[in-house]
Design an enzyme around this catalytic site. Sequence first.
Site, PDB file in Angstrom:
ATOM      1  N   SER A 104      -4.689 -12.283   3.262  1.00 15.46           N
ATOM      2  CA  SER A 104      -3.936 -13.115   2.323  1.00 15.46           C
ATOM      3  C   SER A 104      -4.691 -14.383   1.953  1.00 15.46           C
ATOM      4  O   SER A 104      -5.769 -14.322   1.378  1.00 15.46           O
ATOM      5  CB  SER A 104      -2.556 -13.419   2.928  1.00 15.46           C
ATOM      6  N   ASP A 243      -3.123 -16.043  -4.670  1.00  7.99           N
ATOM      7  CA  ASP A 243      -3.871 -16.136  -3.414  1.00  7.99           C
ATOM      8  C   ASP A 243      -4.726 -14.881  -3.245  1.00  7.99           C
ATOM      9  O   ASP A 243      -4.820 -14.051  -4.154  1.00  7.99           O
ATOM     10  CB  ASP A 243      -2.922 -16.347  -2.231  1.00  7.99           C
ATOM     11  N   ASP A 245      -4.611 -11.992  -1.762  1.00  6.76           N
ATOM     12  CA  ASP A 245      -4.099 -10.641  -2.003  1.00  6.76           C
ATOM     13  C   ASP A 245      -3.058 -10.613  -3.110  1.00  6.76           C
ATOM     14  O   ASP A 245      -2.418  -9.594  -3.345  1.00  6.76           O
ATOM     15  CB  ASP A 245      -3.548 -10.018  -0.725  1.00  6.76           C
ATOM     16  N   ASP A 247      -0.094 -11.830  -3.670  1.00  5.87           N
ATOM     17  CA  ASP A 247       1.352 -11.661  -3.510  1.00  5.87           C
ATOM     18  C   ASP A 247       2.090 -12.997  -3.620  1.00  5.87           C
ATOM     19  O   ASP A 247       3.303 -13.056  -3.469  1.00  5.87           O
ATOM     20  CB  ASP A 247       1.707 -10.951  -2.196  1.00  5.87           C
TER      21      ASP A 247
END
Length: 449
Positions: A104, A243, A245, A247
């Site tokens: 992440s 960010d 990833d 999400d």
Amino acid sequence: MLMGRQFFGTDGIRGKTNAGVMTAATAMKVGQAAGTRFMRGSHQHRVVIGKDTRLSGYMLENALVAGFTSVGMDVILLGPLPTPAVALLTRELRADVGVMISASHNPYEDNGIKLFGPDGFKLSDEDELAIEAMLAQDLPLAPSDSIGRARRIEDARGRYIHAVKSALPHDVRFDGLKIVVDCANGAAYQVAPSAVWELGAEVIAVGVSPNGKNINDRCGSTHLDLVKETVVASGADIGIALDGDADRLIVVDEQGETVDGDQLMALIGTQMAARGQLRGGAIVATVMSNLGLERYLAAQGLDLIRAKVGDRYVLEAMKAGGYNVGGEQSGHMILLDHGTTGDGTVAALQVLAALVQSGKKASELLHLFDPVPQLLKNVRFAGGKPLDDPHVQAAIADAEAQLAGRGRLVIRPSGTEPVIRVMAEGDDAAKVEAVVDAICDAVKEAAHA
């Protein structure tokens, strides 16, 4: 980490690569365990695997492929794609399990493994505990003629772009908008700018040159200087920052001012309520969301449901109560009408559509309420349970009395490190600072007692 767990934390398995739990050997074992766990029924079983742009992604991807194929599961490799794309394609491709390799918003040295069930939702505690237990076992391998195959599909990015655009009405276009898109040199570096451009906007893409080591490095939703400077210098209408990833989402208005997840939830939630699309008359957020959001929603006749910190807890509360909008101040946006997990790109398109339809500047549209003063401090401790100390409990009780009716207090131990997080908010900034400092001092004294 959650109590009693060696591998799984609040969002899958995460750690520094080639150290601790985040090794190729662990990844292969996770593939074997998850493959065995989801080998249900007599059909040919398959897993989809996506990743972000970290250097270690290649190593972990290959190790997971070895693990899954060794127990007889076929593998479909998606390449670099956002976490929500993996959740989507797990369902679309009728897979038995989905895997996202990502840490992440963490630096590139870290990596992680997130698992999704066949419904596209992150795994339940029950499934995670079962897989955790299997990591210590010798699992039966597939016979030689039943070893799985692996293949890479080339149109995964196009499938995801089509899906996120489908979350908008067909007549919505972004013609005339100049939009900065910061992808954090992460998983959305191709799909997010493409989706926005295909809807007609002029796109200035930054954070789209991943080299394996620059993910989240002075860019993206946790480092906003780049997107702010680019918006102001280019005269853009708005900036969106994802960010690693993709999400989570933070927005920057045309003046370079930050619009956090609380403001975005207020916008998306109230707009959906006006269209009769907000289920349950409420939005789900966490205990960290600002009191200003709660008051703003109340003035619109809407409720704020608070969950523990972490998007999995937001999602649990949404599913339990039948709500379709939730998120975190940090930018996780979960819109259950359009996906099963947080999706920064889908949320960004909702915000951009609202901007087009309003005809307003982003600075006029997106700052719906004034946040009340909020202060968060972390106190590190060496051991023991400082929150059980009578002096700490007395300081907390005193703070609650001072804030009664005009503020909130949230005190929680970190789930991953020996830290007590002390947050207070209220109309009086000086009082907020005073009560936070008093509790922090009491915790420090208790920790050294």
